[in-house]
Design a protein around this motif. Structure first.
Motif, short mmCIF file in Angstrom:
data_model
loop_
_atom_site.label_atom_id
_atom_site.label_comp_id
_atom_site.label_asym_id
_atom_site.label_seq_id
_atom_site.Cartn_x
_atom_site.Cartn_y
_atom_site.Cartn_z
N ALA A 2 0.83 -1.21 0.00
CA ALA A 2 0.00 0.00 0.00
C ALA A 2 0.87 1.26 0.00
O ALA A 2 2.05 1.23 0.35
CB ALA A 2 -0.90 -0.01 1.22
N PHE A 3 0.25 2.36 -0.42
CA PHE A 3 0.93 3.65 -0.35
C PHE A 3 1.29 3.96 1.10
O PHE A 3 0.51 3.67 2.01
CB PHE A 3 0.03 4.78 -0.86
CG PHE A 3 -0.21 4.78 -2.34
CD1 PHE A 3 0.84 4.89 -3.24
CD2 PHE A 3 -1.50 4.70 -2.84
CE1 PHE A 3 0.61 4.90 -4.60
CE2 PHE A 3 -1.75 4.73 -4.20
CZ PHE A 3 -0.68 4.83 -5.08
N THR A 4 2.44 4.58 1.32
CA THR A 4 2.81 5.03 2.66
C THR A 4 2.09 6.35 2.94
O THR A 4 1.56 6.99 2.03
CB THR A 4 4.33 5.25 2.77
OG1 THR A 4 4.69 6.35 1.91
CG2 THR A 4 5.11 4.00 2.39
N ASP A 5 2.09 6.75 4.20
CA ASP A 5 1.47 8.03 4.57
C ASP A 5 2.13 9.19 3.84
O ASP A 5 1.45 10.13 3.41
CB ASP A 5 1.54 8.26 6.08
CG ASP A 5 0.63 7.30 6.85
OD1 ASP A 5 -0.33 6.76 6.24
OD2 ASP A 5 0.87 7.10 8.05
N THR A 6 3.43 9.13 3.67
CA THR A 6 4.16 10.19 2.95
C THR A 6 3.74 10.23 1.50
O THR A 6 3.50 11.30 0.94
CB THR A 6 5.69 9.95 3.06
OG1 THR A 6 6.05 9.89 4.44
CG2 THR A 6 6.46 11.05 2.37
N GLU A 7 3.62 9.06 0.87
CA GLU A 7 3.18 9.01 -0.53
C GLU A 7 1.75 9.54 -0.68
O GLU A 7 1.46 10.28 -1.62
CB GLU A 7 3.25 7.57 -1.06
CG GLU A 7 4.67 7.07 -1.27
CD GLU A 7 4.70 5.59 -1.60
OE1 GLU A 7 5.60 5.21 -2.40
OE2 GLU A 7 3.87 4.82 -1.09
#
Length: 116
Positions: A2-7
């Motif tokens: 999954a996408f990271t929080d930063t992404e």
């Protein structure tokens, strides 16, 4: 993965600058129609939420597009929802190199697949 929080934060900024700032409903409709996005795994689904037709008090989601990131290939794949309710690859431009580029394709909507 999954996408990271930063992404997600970075993608939200690109979405706002490259797409929603131009496609957001007019001020007089924003209490009735709002934009949205859903991050799932490596995909982003764009949609509008509006009053449901012939169902007072209910809201419905109207899908615009689905964008899938393939980090190993360094591409973004674009999908549109057909009348059958399934996501299909957008054949005129199935893959692009960046999120901003795929948002430009959706915004231009050359084949009237995303906004009718």
């Amino acid at each position: 993965m999954a996408f990271t929080d930063t992404e997600i934060t970075e993608h939200m900024q690109v979405l706002e600058e490259s797409f929603w700032s131009r496609r957001r409903p007019p001020l007089h409709l924003r209490d009735k129609v709002r934009e949205g996005q859903r991050f799932t795994d490596q995909s982003i689904e764009l949609f509008f939420v509006r009053p449901a037709f012939m169902r007072p008090g209910e809201q419905s989601e109207e899908s615009i597009a689905k964008i899938q990131h393939l980090p190993r290939l360094r591409v973004w794949r674009l999908f549109w929802k057909r009348a059958d309710g399934r996501w299909h690859r957008y054949k005129p431009c199935p893959e692009v190199a960046s999120l901003a580029a795929v948002l430009r394709v959706i915004d231009q909507d050359a084949n009237a697949c995303f906004f009718g």
